[in-house]
Design a protein around this motif. Structure first.
Motif: not given
Length: 282
Positions: A113, A115, A118-121
């Motif tokens: 992650l 945080h 960005n909010s990408e995983t």
């Protein structure tokens, strides 16, 4: 390291990996009991090879040779058995990377992650015994198999997109498709075949999201079907409908024997389109 993990054999490993494992395996527990910890060490080595440095809770860089041992492994392990390791990309103090390894029976799920950016995983699921095959082998290199596959898969699915996101966030150009501005990405995609576009959309959630853009499918429809239709409820569905109709016509012509030589030559390239599972992405 004098070579990378992907160049490992059953006779040699990168120096850093072998030295860390000597500390880990000197623990009194059975080597089989720390099979997943050994895989975590592999993942940490891959992160380091790709320019990510492990850090502690105070955001200080951890020196692998001096600090990665069973005591440090215990600090990374939560009460639920999940491992959490933080990294920074070399040269960047912001944008901490959090790697979470969750054991799932004979496999582990790796989630990474970003945080702060960005909010990408970014995720990959790894079968432990494919890579850590014999924890009690007579030599450390013989513990492992298929490390080239692990290295390439992890780089493609985790470190390359993460590095691209960090570089893009800080305003640096990136050679990865993920790091390109959307307008430039669309200019590249519009030059590709439909099958190449579908394959790209399968690589990660970010590219899949970009390729779902209705404007892109409108442009693809105009490109491939020479149509001046200006409105449609769903351009992806419209494209699929037109594509299916075109290939059905090719099939009918081929069966009647009325198709051109070019149709016969191209037909083998398209014959799998009817039940192609890739269409669910479109």
């Amino acid at each position: 390291m004098n070579f990378n993990l992907e160049d490992s054999t059953t006779n040699k490993l990168p120096y850093l990996l072998e030295e860390i494992l000597k500390n880990i395996l000197s623990d009194t527990r059975s080597a089989n009991a720390i099979q997943k910890e050994i895989l975590l060490i592999l993942i940490i080595i891959l992160m380091i090879e790709n320019g990510f440095l492990p850090i502690n809770e105070e955001s200080q860089i951890i020196e692998p040779l001096e600090s990665i041992d069973m005591e440090q492994m215990a600090k990374w392990k939560t009460h639920s058995g999940i491992y959490e390791v933080k990294f920074i990309m070399a040269g960047f103090q912001s944008g901490h990377v959090k790697l979470i390894m969750s054991p799932l029976g004979s496999t582990v799920l790796i989630n990474v992650l970003l945080h702060e950016i960005n909010s990408e995983t970014y995720s990959v699921c790894l079968p432990v015994s494919r890579y850590v095959v014999s924890p009690q082998a007579s030599t450390i290199p013989m513990i492992f198999r298929d490390l080239k596959h692990l290295s390439i898969s992890f780089k493609n699915k985790i470190t390359t997109p993460i590095k691209s996101s960090i570089l893009t966030y800080h305003g640096y150009p990136s050679a990865s498709l993920i790091g390109l501005p959307e307008e430039l990405f669309f200019k590249i995609v519009i030059e590709l075949t439909i099958f190449d576009i579908i394959n790209i959309s399968k690589t990660c959630s970010r590219l899949n999201y970009l390729i779902c853009n209705e404007r892109l499918w409108h442009d693809l429809y105009k490109r491939d079907f020479n149509s001046n239709i200006s409105a449609a409820e769903n351009w992806r569905s419209k494209y699929k409908e037109a594509f299916t109709a075109r290939e059905d016509e090719k099939l009918r012509q081929t069966r009647r024997g009325t198709g051109t030589m070019h149709d016969y030559m191209d037909y083998s390239d398209y014959v799998s389109y009817i039940d192609n599972p890739m269409w669910h992405i479109i």
